[in-house]
Design a protein around this motif. Structure first.
Motif, PDB file in Angstrom:
ATOM      1  N   CYS A 129       6.206   6.117  -0.426  1.00 40.61           N
ATOM      2  CA  CYS A 129       5.056   6.427   0.421  1.00 40.61           C
ATOM      3  C   CYS A 129       5.289   7.680   1.261  1.00 40.61           C
ATOM      4  CB  CYS A 129       4.736   5.240   1.333  1.00 40.61           C
ATOM      5  SG  CYS A 129       4.070   3.816   0.428  1.00 40.61           S
TER       6      CYS A 129
ATOM      7  N   LEU B 257       3.469   9.622  -2.300  1.00 42.91           N
ATOM      8  CA  LEU B 257       2.075   9.183  -2.186  1.00 42.91           C
ATOM      9  C   LEU B 257       1.254  10.311  -1.574  1.00 42.91           C
ATOM     10  CD1 LEU B 257       0.024   6.855  -2.493  1.00 42.91           C
ATOM     11  CD2 LEU B 257       0.573   6.223  -0.144  1.00 42.91           C
ATOM     12  N   ASP B 258       0.286  10.813  -2.341  1.00 38.20           N
ATOM     13  CA  ASP B 258      -0.575  11.883  -1.846  1.00 38.20           C
ATOM     14  C   ASP B 258      -1.725  11.255  -1.059  1.00 38.20           C
ATOM     15  OD1 ASP B 258      -1.817  14.330  -1.424  1.00 38.20           O
ATOM     16  OD2 ASP B 258      -2.618  14.467  -3.436  1.00 38.20           O
ATOM     17  N   GLN B 259      -2.811  10.889  -1.743  1.00 38.41           N
ATOM     18  CA  GLN B 259      -3.936  10.261  -1.067  1.00 38.41           C
ATOM     19  C   GLN B 259      -4.019   8.780  -1.370  1.00 38.41           C
ATOM     20  OE1 GLN B 259      -7.510  12.387  -2.015  1.00 38.41           O
ATOM     21  NE2 GLN B 259      -6.767  14.295  -1.165  1.00 38.41           N
ATOM     22  N   TRP B 260      -3.787   8.397  -2.624  1.00 39.49           N
ATOM     23  CA  TRP B 260      -3.886   6.992  -3.005  1.00 39.49           C
ATOM     24  C   TRP B 260      -3.186   6.765  -4.333  1.00 39.49           C
ATOM     25  CZ3 TRP B 260      -6.237   6.431  -7.699  1.00 39.49           C
ATOM     26  CH2 TRP B 260      -7.059   7.467  -8.112  1.00 39.49           C
ATOM     27  N   GLU B 261      -2.889   5.517  -4.610  1.00 43.75           N
ATOM     28  CA  GLU B 261      -2.370   5.044  -5.898  1.00 43.75           C
ATOM     29  C   GLU B 261      -3.073   3.735  -6.195  1.00 43.75           C
ATOM     30  OE1 GLU B 261      -0.202   5.980  -8.311  1.00 43.75           O
ATOM     31  OE2 GLU B 261       0.345   7.856  -7.353  1.00 43.75           O
TER      32      GLU B 261
ATOM     33  N   ASN C  97      -3.275  -1.513  -4.545  1.00 40.63           N
ATOM     34  CA  ASN C  97      -3.865  -0.287  -4.015  1.00 40.63           C
ATOM     35  C   ASN C  97      -3.033   0.190  -2.833  1.00 40.63           C
ATOM     36  OD1 ASN C  97      -6.340   0.158  -5.526  1.00 40.63           O
ATOM     37  ND2 ASN C  97      -6.980  -1.805  -4.667  1.00 40.63           N
TER      38      ASN C  97
ATOM     39  N   THR D 297      -3.110   3.442  -0.034  1.00 35.56           N
ATOM     40  CA  THR D 297      -3.900   4.569   0.436  1.00 35.56           C
ATOM     41  C   THR D 297      -3.408   5.002   1.809  1.00 35.56           C
ATOM     42  OG1 THR D 297      -6.135   5.315   0.961  1.00 35.56           O
ATOM     43  CG2 THR D 297      -5.668   2.995   1.360  1.00 35.56           C
ATOM     44  N   ARG D 298      -3.648   6.244   2.125  1.00 39.32           N
ATOM     45  CA  ARG D 298      -3.275   6.758   3.438  1.00 39.32           C
ATOM     46  C   ARG D 298      -4.350   6.473   4.481  1.00 39.32           C
ATOM     47  NH1 ARG D 298       1.260   9.171   4.030  1.00 39.32           N
ATOM     48  NH2 ARG D 298       2.421   9.875   2.216  1.00 39.32           N
ATOM     49  N   GLY D 299      -5.472   5.929   4.050  1.00 36.44           N
ATOM     50  CA  GLY D 299      -6.554   5.621   4.979  1.00 36.44           C
ATOM     51  C   GLY D 299      -6.787   4.126   5.088  1.00 36.44           C
TER      52      GLY D 299
END
Length: 64
Positions: A25, A29-33, A47, A49-51
């Protein structure tokens, strides 16, 4: 007892897994996986995600 891929993770294996996950992470991890894996109990969907999902209370998540 080493059960390979067929058994539960030992406490040490779980700690190592969390360490790898945190490292992934932090560095990969960029934006999501979005992952899927098959298990004896059926598919599992993962899932990351950074959000925070909309409308979700941050306290719903367990810190690792």
């Amino acid at each position: 007892m080493d059960q390979g891929e067929n058994g539960r993770l030992s406490d040490d294996e779980f700690k190592e897994f969390l360490g790898f996950l945190k490292r992934f992470c932090s560095h990969d991890l960029d934006q999501w996986e979005a992952w899927q894996t098959t298990t004896p109990s059926g598919p599992v969907y993962i899932n990351m995600t950074r959000g925070l999902p909309p409308g979700t209370d941050p306290s719903a998540f367990r810190s690792i």
